[in-house]
Design a protein around this motif. Structure first.
Motif, mmCIF file in Angstrom:
data_model
loop_
_atom_site.group_PDB
_atom_site.id
_atom_site.type_symbol
_atom_site.label_atom_id
_atom_site.label_comp_id
_atom_site.label_asym_id
_atom_site.label_seq_id
_atom_site.Cartn_x
_atom_site.Cartn_y
_atom_site.Cartn_z
ATOM 1 N N LYS A 19 0.703 3.851 -2.725
ATOM 2 C CA LYS A 19 -1.220 5.024 -2.563
ATOM 3 C C LYS A 19 -0.955 6.005 -1.634
ATOM 4 O O LYS A 19 -1.204 6.476 -1.627
ATOM 5 C CB LYS A 19 -2.124 3.907 -2.563
ATOM 6 C CG LYS A 19 -3.350 4.076 -2.350
ATOM 7 C CD LYS A 19 -4.350 3.695 -1.518
ATOM 8 C CE LYS A 19 -5.927 4.197 -1.309
ATOM 9 N NZ LYS A 19 -6.718 4.548 -0.853
ATOM 10 N N GLU A 47 1.489 8.406 -2.600
ATOM 11 C CA GLU A 47 0.596 9.765 -3.650
ATOM 12 C C GLU A 47 0.152 10.261 -3.550
ATOM 13 O O GLU A 47 -0.237 11.912 -3.428
ATOM 14 C CB GLU A 47 -0.043 8.534 -4.786
ATOM 15 C CG GLU A 47 1.410 7.815 -5.790
ATOM 16 C CD GLU A 47 0.390 6.741 -6.858
ATOM 17 O OE1 GLU A 47 -0.611 6.093 -6.185
ATOM 18 O OE2 GLU A 47 1.360 6.179 -7.611
ATOM 19 N N GLU A 48 -0.854 9.735 -1.768
ATOM 20 C CA GLU A 48 -1.952 10.684 -1.572
ATOM 21 C C GLU A 48 -1.032 11.734 -0.534
ATOM 22 O O GLU A 48 -1.815 13.144 -0.526
ATOM 23 C CB GLU A 48 -2.213 10.025 -0.031
ATOM 24 C CG GLU A 48 -3.331 9.551 -1.149
ATOM 25 C CD GLU A 48 -3.994 8.377 0.030
ATOM 26 O OE1 GLU A 48 -4.186 8.521 1.220
ATOM 27 O OE2 GLU A 48 -4.907 7.417 -0.411
ATOM 28 N N VAL A 60 0.878 -1.492 0.015
ATOM 29 C CA VAL A 60 0.123 0.340 0.445
ATOM 30 C C VAL A 60 0.744 1.217 -0.021
ATOM 31 O O VAL A 60 0.484 2.534 -0.249
ATOM 32 C CB VAL A 60 -1.049 -0.281 1.440
ATOM 33 C CG1 VAL A 60 -2.814 -1.436 0.760
ATOM 34 C CG2 VAL A 60 -0.374 0.369 2.098
#
Length: 109
Positions: free
Chosen positions: A48, A51-52, A45
């Motif tokens: 993700k 990227e956030e 994870v």
């Protein structure tokens, strides 16, 4: 538990955490005023989450990757995943990886 009792009962119950350590689910708040990003998220994870975090992570802040293993599907290491997810060069955000068989307790000691 982390914010009120300053312990992590699930993973490191025998260690007291610093009182200035605060748990939050808000990435912007977590990165506000940071001098380093300690990334301790499972590899699968990580892309993700990073990227956030990208819009909130200032350039120049080093990233310390504690996650072990390869990203499934790409077989990339955390060094590659971090750079790709942040869309930054190592000059913009230096990346280092801590590795070993199991180091959570060793770091706490």
């Amino acid at each position: 538990f982390i914010n009120k009792r300053h312990i992590n009962p699930r993973y490191l119950p025998e260690f007291d955490l610093p009182t200035n350590l605060v748990a939050t689910g808000d990435i912007a708040k977590a990165l506000e005023g940071c001098s380093a990003l300690i990334h301790a998220v499972p590899v699968q994870v990580s892309r993700k989450v990073l990227e956030e975090a990208r819009p909130y992570l200032p350039k120049g802040i080093p990233v310390v990757a504690l996650s072990k293993g390869l990203e499934l599907g790409t077989l990339k290491t955390m060094m590659d995943v971090v750079a790709e997810a942040l869309e930054r060069t190592s000059e913009e955000n230096p990346v280092v990886a801590v590795s070993g068989p199991s180091f959570a307790k060793e770091i706490m000691d």
